[in-house]
Design an enzyme around this catalytic site. Structure first.
Site, PDB file in Angstrom:
ATOM      1  N   PRO A   1       0.855  -1.203   0.000  1.00 49.59           N
ATOM      2  CG  PRO A   1      -0.595  -1.521   1.785  1.00 49.59           C
ATOM      3  CD  PRO A   1       0.715  -1.985   1.230  1.00 49.59           C
ATOM      4  CG  LEU A   2       3.157   2.010  -2.657  1.00 49.88           C
ATOM      5  CD1 LEU A   2       3.561   1.886  -4.126  1.00 49.88           C
ATOM      6  CD2 LEU A   2       4.401   2.106  -1.778  1.00 49.88           C
TER       7      LEU A   2
ATOM      8  CB  CYS B   1       0.814   5.042   8.859  1.00 50.19           C
ATOM      9  SG  CYS B   1       0.861   6.715   8.185  1.00 50.19           S
TER      10      CYS B   1
ATOM     11  CG  HIS C   1       8.671  -1.465   6.853  1.00 54.21           C
ATOM     12  ND1 HIS C   1       8.307  -0.166   6.575  1.00 54.21           N
ATOM     13  CD2 HIS C   1       9.933  -1.605   6.359  1.00 54.21           C
ATOM     14  CE1 HIS C   1       9.300   0.454   5.974  1.00 54.21           C
ATOM     15  NE2 HIS C   1      10.293  -0.400   5.827  1.00 54.21           N
TER      16      HIS C   1
ATOM     17  CG  ASN D   1       7.469  -3.606   3.343  1.00 52.95           C
ATOM     18  OD1 ASN D   1       7.084  -2.636   3.973  1.00 52.95           O
ATOM     19  ND2 ASN D   1       7.834  -3.506   2.083  1.00 52.95           N
ATOM     20  N   GLY D   2      10.700  -4.317   2.974  1.00 52.65           N
ATOM     21  CA  GLY D   2      11.812  -3.405   3.187  1.00 52.65           C
ATOM     22  C   GLY D   2      12.985  -3.635   2.263  1.00 52.65           C
ATOM     23  CG  ASP D   3      15.879  -1.455   2.385  1.00 54.74           C
ATOM     24  OD1 ASP D   3      15.182  -0.464   2.122  1.00 54.74           O
ATOM     25  OD2 ASP D   3      16.655  -1.509   3.353  1.00 54.74           O
TER      26      ASP D   3
ATOM     27  NE  ARG E   1      12.180   2.950   0.306  1.00 56.48           N
ATOM     28  CZ  ARG E   1      13.401   3.041   0.811  1.00 56.48           C
ATOM     29  NH1 ARG E   1      14.120   4.126   0.614  1.00 56.48           N
ATOM     30  NH2 ARG E   1      13.924   2.042   1.513  1.00 56.48           N
TER      31      ARG E   1
END
Length: 762
Positions: free
Chosen positions: A385-386, A492, A572, A631-633, A656
């Site tokens: 979700p972005l 968030c 995350h 989640n992450g990188d 990202r």
């Protein structure tokens, strides 16, 4: 050929590249964007923080200013503080994306390179201290082109809706008659009221090309491609709109205000009006919320009884005939009976109260429905979700490139319940998101899983209390027919969300979070519930392991269920304090994944025993499996496969990495790097633009919205560096390159961080 000492301007070879004058360096390449009325609440909050503003309505109840954020690590500074300024040949420098020398404009360590400012992902979430501008004098509105309420340009002369989609001589009757303030003369509007048609896409309207007609009629900025002038019986000339009957038959008839054949989850205006007037019924959520209040009081009474017993040293034992006896022992070890104590009456009343509390256990009004089986595996890379960037056109682009699971932008539960148009717009999905995800595993991996009944699109919400979360979940699962799951955001880091008690604030309230998830699971029908979390709020105190344990096993105080009933957890690997600084901690993610693995194994061991929990309270019914995503990188197929193998997660959520190169899903599927050329990347920009016009419209306002979100995406996409010009692989999201030139002029424009260069892209 060896590069010259003075680099050549790829756009104008006759002139060399020179450092711009100081006045141009001071010019802001990315001017602040004011919050717009049609923005979702989360997007508005993000803009207020990003540009150092305070929302007049959102900050009224804030007692303290936001805490000063700590920058834990700045990878880009590692280059600036390098001992000798020049790295060794072939050495990979942490935090630097090393480009081959022939493409470098300013070598690492040079004055120009040290002056360059790296891209800051934290700026998207705002790291600046908000400034209270409520008492500041308001600036005068600039004169010029009229502005719509949403902040986008509108026509000089606005055409009445009764003329917008009808032939010149056969308009709809205007209900305002002569009092109407809009233009009724079609030819005057076309000549003086609207700007000239666009020449993009060969001057053809993308909506008309896709559906056979354009819903915006004469207001379309491509109207010349679907209009003509025909003769009437009396010899006159009439302007009419054209349609393609073959395409209309293929897409089917539809009402524009009810959505299009390609867009689903469109909530009718009347339903949103009922929500705004509090007319929508949420019977299940209300009943379950009342039961949770009653249950909390019972638990409090039980807790008081337990404390009372502990204070007086009560040691209960059960006799053969079932009677309960109590013994009390003095310090010298002499056993005395309850009659010998002065507190006998208090102890007796305590025992009776505890027995009464046990008998007064209130059953829940209903049990959760058995959930639809879902699946997460190596073949289901997930688009995260972005906020702002995770819009429908971008998700559609990613699905076309191989994304198997998608999420809406985060919506606030209170705004959904108020029927806000901007918030419900986030729930719209493209028909490609209603197709089942890839499933290459054997059928016995997930008990009862039917891939043909699965779909890609899930909704994410944020809430600070259990009741609004349950009500929003019930409304979503009732009004949206195409919904894979409902995800609760607990990660968030935006200050306005955190201070309201939602998002990452829930990471410090495990009991509250568990209560919310239990309630959501109870009212969601067959739709599974998932949760997305961070490691914790503070970098030095990660709490995710304890939270994962509680969500998987549940709170022992709840006698009616073994777990919260969630279907999946996404972690995350950063804290709220950390934001996007430093790399994600995949070692910590692996530890939590091991916990989930043990819990899933324990659930299997309890199957078919007296301790097995009711299947209706479990995440996946009889399957009992809780999926775990990291989640992450994640920026390449190498990262993806490494995380699956080393962290032992079921799948990886990509954020990202997908914004910078949406074809990362193609790389994962093919298992190799894809060196996309500049022309291929331009094709993706063109696709996004077409998808945006189809979603938001081809009139003046729709084009403004499409342009805005295109620029939002390009603010990430420009950071892509072709793998063929990198010295070291795999690339890293945390690495920042020196100034470099592309392999051709188009690639050089695409790598620029100046919006003026993006305007030149054709």
């Amino acid at each position: 050929m060896a590069p010259s000492s003075t680099p050549v301007n790829p756009l104008d070879p006759s002139n060399s590249l020179k450092e711009p004058p100081p006045e141009l360096l001071r010019e802001e390449a990315h001017p602040p964007q004011p919050p717009l009325l049609e923005d979702s609440a989360v997007t508005k909050a993000e803009k207020y923080e990003r540009h150092g503003l305070i929302d007049d309505t959102s900050f009224d109840n804030l007692e303290n200013p936001p805490s000063k954020r700590v920058k834990l690590d700045d990878e880009f500074q590692s280059l600036q503080s390098h001992s000798n300024g020049q790295p060794k040949v072939g050495e990979r420098i942490k935090g630097v994306a090393q480009v081959k020398p022939e493409f470098v404009i300013h070598p690492p360590g040079s004055k120009q390179a040290r002056a360059a400012q790296p891209a800051d992902d934290d700026a998207a979430e705002a790291s600046h201290k908000p400034v209270d501008t409520r008492n500041a004098p308001r600036s005068k509105k600039p004169k010029g082109k009229p502005r719509a309420k949403g902040g986008f340009a509108q026509d000089e002369i606005q055409l009445c809706a009764s003329r917008a989609t009808f032939p010149e001589f056969s308009p709809e009757e205007c209900r305002f008659g002569v009092k109407c303030k809009f233009e009724h003369d079609l030819r005057k509007y076309l000549k003086q009221g609207k700007r000239e048609d666009l020449t993009s896409f060969g001057g053809k309207c993308p909506i008309w090309e896709a559906r056979g007609k354009c819903d915006h009629g004469w207001k379309c900025r491509f109207v010349g491609s679907h209009m003509r002038e025909q003769e009437t019986e009396d010899g006159g000339k009439e302007l009419v709109l054209t349609e393609d009957e073959h395409k209309l038959k293929a897409t089917g008839q539809y009402e524009p205000h009810e959505g299009t054949p390609d867009i689903v989850n469109v909530v009718a205006t009347q339903q949103k009006v009922e929500l705004s007037k509090r007319g929508a019924k949420t019977l299940k959520a209300d009943k379950y919320a009342d039961w949770m209040v009653t249950r909390a009081k019972e638990l409090e009474e039980n807790m008081k009884s337990t404390i009372s017993r502990e204070n007086y040293g009560e040691d209960n034992s059960i006799s053969a005939n079932g009677e309960e006896h109590s013994r009390y022992t003095e310090k010298n070890g002499v056993e005395i009976t309850p009659k010998a104590t002065e507190s006998n009456g208090l102890l007796a009343s305590s025992t009776e109260a505890m027995q009464e509390n046990r008998a007064q256990y209130t059953e829940p009004p209903f049990l959760p429905s058995e959930k639809r089986r879902i699946y997460f595996g190596p073949e289901t890379p997930t688009l995260a979700p972005l906020t702002t960037q995770g819009n429908l056109p971008f998700r559609r682009l990613c699905v076309g490139l191989g994304a198997q699971v998608t999420f809406s932008e985060m919506a606030l539960s209170t705004n959904l319940l108020q029927g806000q148009k901007s918030e419900w717009a986030l729930m719209k999905a493209h028909k490609s998101e209603t197709l089942p995800p890839s499933f290459a595993s054997k059928g016995d991996v997930v008990t009862g899983y039917d891939n043909s009944n699965d779909l890609k699109f899930g909704a994410q919400i944020a809430a600070s209390k259990a009741h609004p979360a349950m009500k929003a979940t019930e409304v979503l699962t009732t009004l949206l027919p195409h919904l894979r799951l409902v995800d609760l955001n607990c990660g968030c880091p935006i200050d306005l969300i955190y201070r309201a008690g939602a998002g990452s604030a829930l990471l410090d309230s495990h009991a509250k979070l568990e209560k919310m998830l239990r309630g959501m699971n109870a009212v969601s029908g067959e739709v599974p519930i998932t949760v997305k979390i961070r490691m914790g709020t503070k970098d030095s105190k990660p709490t995710a392991q304890k939270l994962v344990e509680r969500l998987a096993l549940g709170d022992e105080r709840y006698e009616d269920t073994a777990s919260a009933g969630i279907a999946a957890i996404t972690l995350h690997g950063r804290s709220r304090q950390q934001r996007y600084t430093r790399s994600a901690d995949w070692g910590y993610i692996a530890d939590c994944a091991a916990l989930i693995g043990r819990y899933n194994q324990k659930a299997d061991d309890l199957a078919d025993t007296i301790r097995e929990a009711d299947s209706r309270t479990q995440a996946a019914g009889m399957d009992r499996k809780v999926y775990f995503l990291g989640n992450g990188d994640c920026y390449s197929h190498v990262d993806y496969n490494q995380h699956l193998q080393e962290a032992n997660v079921d799948s990886v959520m990509i954020a990202r990495g997908a914004l910078i190169k949406p074809w990362i899903f193609e790389e994962i599927e093919s298992g190799q790097y894809l060196d996309k050329s500049a022309s291929e990347r331009l094709t993706y920009v063109e696709k996004f633009t077409k998808y945006g016009l189809e979603a938001w419209g081809s009139d003046e306002i729709g084009i403004g919205i499409t342009r805005r979100f295109l620029l939002e995406w390009l603010s990430f996409a420009y950071r892509y560096i072709p793998v063929s010009i990198l010295e070291h692989l795999p690339p890293s999201l945390q690495d920042r390159p020196p100034a470099w030139r592309g392999r051709n002029d188009l690639e050089t424009l695409l790598r620029s961080d100046d919006y003026k260069d993006w305007i030149k892209i054709r």
